[in-house]
Design a protein around this motif. Structure first.
Motif, PDB file in Angstrom:
ATOM      1  N   PHE A  39      34.108 -19.386 -53.068  1.00  0.00           N
ATOM      2  CA  PHE A  39      32.741 -19.901 -53.219  1.00  0.00           C
ATOM      3  C   PHE A  39      31.706 -18.832 -52.891  1.00  0.00           C
ATOM      4  CE2 PHE A  39      35.520 -23.465 -52.191  1.00  0.00           C
ATOM      5  CZ  PHE A  39      35.337 -24.232 -53.328  1.00  0.00           C
ATOM      6  N   SER A  40      30.514 -19.046 -53.419  1.00  0.00           N
ATOM      7  CA  SER A  40      29.383 -18.153 -53.178  1.00  0.00           C
ATOM      8  C   SER A  40      28.320 -18.904 -52.390  1.00  0.00           C
ATOM      9  CB  SER A  40      28.782 -17.682 -54.506  1.00  0.00           C
ATOM     10  OG  SER A  40      29.754 -16.971 -55.244  1.00  0.00           O
ATOM     11  N   TRP A  41      27.547 -18.145 -51.617  1.00  0.00           N
ATOM     12  CA  TRP A  41      26.446 -18.771 -50.881  1.00  0.00           C
ATOM     13  C   TRP A  41      25.532 -19.489 -51.860  1.00  0.00           C
ATOM     14  CZ3 TRP A  41      28.994 -18.784 -46.934  1.00  0.00           C
ATOM     15  CH2 TRP A  41      29.484 -17.680 -46.272  1.00  0.00           C
ATOM     16  N   GLY A  42      25.148 -20.681 -51.484  1.00  0.00           N
ATOM     17  CA  GLY A  42      24.286 -21.485 -52.344  1.00  0.00           C
ATOM     18  C   GLY A  42      25.031 -22.491 -53.200  1.00  0.00           C
ATOM     19  N   ASN A  43      26.375 -22.401 -53.248  1.00  0.00           N
ATOM     20  CA  ASN A  43      27.121 -23.412 -54.009  1.00  0.00           C
ATOM     21  C   ASN A  43      26.881 -24.788 -53.387  1.00  0.00           C
ATOM     22  OD1 ASN A  43      30.087 -21.422 -54.754  1.00  0.00           O
ATOM     23  ND2 ASN A  43      28.271 -21.735 -55.964  1.00  0.00           N
ATOM     24  N   PRO A  44      26.737 -25.821 -54.228  1.00  0.00           N
ATOM     25  CA  PRO A  44      26.489 -27.161 -53.695  1.00  0.00           C
ATOM     26  C   PRO A  44      27.742 -27.762 -53.045  1.00  0.00           C
ATOM     27  CG  PRO A  44      26.590 -27.195 -56.095  1.00  0.00           C
ATOM     28  CD  PRO A  44      26.699 -25.765 -55.677  1.00  0.00           C
ATOM     29  N   LYS A  77      30.518 -29.055 -55.316  1.00  0.00           N
ATOM     30  CA  LYS A  77      31.407 -28.041 -55.888  1.00  0.00           C
ATOM     31  C   LYS A  77      32.526 -27.703 -54.909  1.00  0.00           C
ATOM     32  CE  LYS A  77      31.441 -23.289 -57.655  1.00  0.00           C
ATOM     33  NZ  LYS A  77      31.734 -23.312 -59.069  1.00  0.00           N
ATOM     34  N   VAL A  78      32.177 -27.528 -53.634  1.00  0.00           N
ATOM     35  CA  VAL A  78      33.188 -27.210 -52.629  1.00  0.00           C
ATOM     36  C   VAL A  78      34.173 -28.370 -52.494  1.00  0.00           C
ATOM     37  CG1 VAL A  78      33.597 -26.638 -50.199  1.00  0.00           C
ATOM     38  CG2 VAL A  78      31.653 -25.613 -51.419  1.00  0.00           C
ATOM     39  N   LYS A  79      33.668 -29.599 -52.438  1.00  0.00           N
ATOM     40  CA  LYS A  79      34.543 -30.779 -52.328  1.00  0.00           C
ATOM     41  C   LYS A  79      35.532 -30.850 -53.484  1.00  0.00           C
ATOM     42  CE  LYS A  79      31.591 -34.141 -49.961  1.00  0.00           C
ATOM     43  NZ  LYS A  79      30.810 -35.379 -50.151  1.00  0.00           N
ATOM     44  N   SER A  80      35.050 -30.577 -54.688  1.00  0.00           N
ATOM     45  CA  SER A  80      35.903 -30.764 -55.862  1.00  0.00           C
ATOM     46  C   SER A  80      36.826 -29.571 -56.145  1.00  0.00           C
ATOM     47  CB  SER A  80      35.050 -31.066 -57.094  1.00  0.00           C
ATOM     48  OG  SER A  80      34.262 -29.949 -57.442  1.00  0.00           O
ATOM     49  N   GLU A  81      36.445 -28.357 -55.727  1.00  0.00           N
ATOM     50  CA  GLU A  81      37.225 -27.178 -56.094  1.00  0.00           C
ATOM     51  C   GLU A  81      38.071 -26.585 -54.974  1.00  0.00           C
ATOM     52  OE1 GLU A  81      34.839 -24.290 -58.184  1.00  0.00           O
ATOM     53  OE2 GLU A  81      33.953 -25.835 -59.465  1.00  0.00           O
ATOM     54  N   GLU A  82      37.835 -26.976 -53.725  1.00  0.00           N
ATOM     55  CA  GLU A  82      38.651 -26.448 -52.618  1.00  0.00           C
ATOM     56  C   GLU A  82      40.063 -27.009 -52.748  1.00  0.00           C
ATOM     57  OE1 GLU A  82      40.428 -24.657 -50.112  1.00  0.00           O
ATOM     58  OE2 GLU A  82      38.325 -24.173 -49.736  1.00  0.00           O
ATOM     59  N   ASN A 139      19.614 -28.664 -48.001  1.00  0.00           N
ATOM     60  CA  ASN A 139      19.646 -28.883 -49.447  1.00  0.00           C
ATOM     61  C   ASN A 139      21.070 -28.950 -49.990  1.00  0.00           C
ATOM     62  OD1 ASN A 139      16.798 -28.840 -49.684  1.00  0.00           O
ATOM     63  ND2 ASN A 139      16.843 -26.610 -49.613  1.00  0.00           N
ATOM     64  N   ASN A 140      22.044 -29.117 -49.094  1.00  0.00           N
ATOM     65  CA  ASN A 140      23.466 -29.204 -49.444  1.00  0.00           C
ATOM     66  C   ASN A 140      23.989 -27.950 -50.132  1.00  0.00           C
ATOM     67  OD1 ASN A 140      23.897 -31.772 -48.347  1.00  0.00           O
ATOM     68  ND2 ASN A 140      23.023 -32.728 -50.159  1.00  0.00           N
ATOM     69  N   LYS A 141      23.463 -26.779 -49.735  1.00  0.00           N
ATOM     70  CA  LYS A 141      23.898 -25.490 -50.274  1.00  0.00           C
ATOM     71  C   LYS A 141      24.723 -24.766 -49.205  1.00  0.00           C
ATOM     72  CE  LYS A 141      21.423 -26.106 -53.997  1.00  0.00           C
ATOM     73  NZ  LYS A 141      22.055 -26.519 -55.221  1.00  0.00           N
ATOM     74  N   LEU A 142      25.809 -24.153 -49.621  1.00  0.00           N
ATOM     75  CA  LEU A 142      26.710 -23.456 -48.707  1.00  0.00           C
ATOM     76  C   LEU A 142      26.007 -22.253 -48.069  1.00  0.00           C
ATOM     77  CD1 LEU A 142      29.609 -23.167 -47.568  1.00  0.00           C
ATOM     78  CD2 LEU A 142      30.122 -21.734 -49.555  1.00  0.00           C
ATOM     79  N   ILE A 143      26.029 -22.199 -46.716  1.00  0.00           N
ATOM     80  CA  ILE A 143      25.398 -21.089 -46.002  1.00  0.00           C
ATOM     81  C   ILE A 143      26.358 -20.388 -45.043  1.00  0.00           C
ATOM     82  CG2 ILE A 143      23.047 -21.970 -46.172  1.00  0.00           C
ATOM     83  CD1 ILE A 143      23.386 -22.935 -43.218  1.00  0.00           C
ATOM     84  N   SER A 144      27.507 -21.025 -44.739  1.00  0.00           N
ATOM     85  CA  SER A 144      28.421 -20.414 -43.777  1.00  0.00           C
ATOM     86  C   SER A 144      29.814 -21.014 -43.934  1.00  0.00           C
ATOM     87  CB  SER A 144      27.900 -20.672 -42.350  1.00  0.00           C
ATOM     88  OG  SER A 144      28.672 -19.982 -41.402  1.00  0.00           O
ATOM     89  N   GLY A 145      30.803 -20.230 -43.546  1.00  0.00           N
ATOM     90  CA  GLY A 145      32.186 -20.699 -43.540  1.00  0.00           C
ATOM     91  C   GLY A 145      32.899 -20.120 -42.327  1.00  0.00           C
ATOM     92  N   ILE A 146      33.797 -20.910 -41.749  1.00  0.00           N
ATOM     93  CA  ILE A 146      34.487 -20.477 -40.534  1.00  0.00           C
ATOM     94  C   ILE A 146      35.964 -20.820 -40.630  1.00  0.00           C
ATOM     95  CG2 ILE A 146      34.599 -20.642 -38.008  1.00  0.00           C
ATOM     96  CD1 ILE A 146      31.718 -21.764 -38.097  1.00  0.00           C
TER      97      ILE A 146
END
Length: 192
Positions: A28-33, A36-41, A74-81
């Motif tokens: 994923f890229s920063w800003g992905n909704p 998208k993460v729910k459906s593609e992870e 805004n439900n946009k990806l900003i971080s991952g851990i």
């Protein structure tokens, strides 16, 4: 004619940008909704929290991790851990795992821009070379940081209070302003 020329240039820039884009965290890229993460992870879903976090179970290098995605208002990806979830009876083994992931991150991103050791009890008598024992005694915390154009990556090995040592690898968007500008530009490109 100028509008057509400007539109053509923006389209070429957009195509080149999307083709050259690499992922910021996993696939994923920063800003992905969040949708998208729910459906593609592909990892196993574990839970969601406060409508701004998704947690999955996965393995990284054969080691079990929780994968935490954090989204802005805004439900946009900003971080991952990545949160290390394996527990050892011998706390010295956490240092071994930290060292393995530190080496892998260094291989991928180069020398860390910052490395730090924090000793909780400076009065304790330790051979500073025996970091494994200091970690077992919950007296030493470690971290290293890498900065890329779009992401700050930080690996930590910490012990807080009576908890077991924790290894985490954080990926955070470098600039939320830049993220917003890229989203705005993509939106403008779609409207042209």
């Amino acid at each position: 004619m100028k509008k057509i020329f400007f539109g053509l240039i923006m389209a070429i820039v957009g195509i080149n940008y999307s083709m050259a884009q690499t992922f910021d965290f996993r696939i994923f890229s920063w800003g992905n909704p969040i949708e998208k993460v729910k459906s593609e992870e592909k990892a196993k879903f574990f839970s969601s929290k406060n409508d701004d976090e998704l947690i999955f179970d996965d393995k990284l290098g054969g080691t079990k991790f929780k994968v935490l995605y954090i989204f802005n208002e805004n439900n946009k990806l900003i971080s991952g851990i990545y949160i290390f979830s394996k527990e050892y009876s011998n706390p010295e083994l956490y240092y071994q795992d930290y060292s393995v992931f530190l080496k892998l991150l260094t291989e991928k991103y180069g020398k860390p821009t910052k490395e730090k050791e924090t000793w909780n009890n400076t009065d304790a008598i330790y051979d500073k070379a025996n970091k494994k024992q200091a970690i077992a005694d919950k007296n030493l915390n470690l971290y290293a940081v890498w900065d890329t154009k779009r992401t700050t990556i930080k690996i930590t090995l910490i012990s807080i209070g009576n908890t077991i040592p924790s290894i985490q690898i954080h990926y955070t968007a470098t600039s939320l302003d830049e993220l917003q500008n890229q989203i705005d530009l993509k939106d403008a490109l779609n409207k042209l």
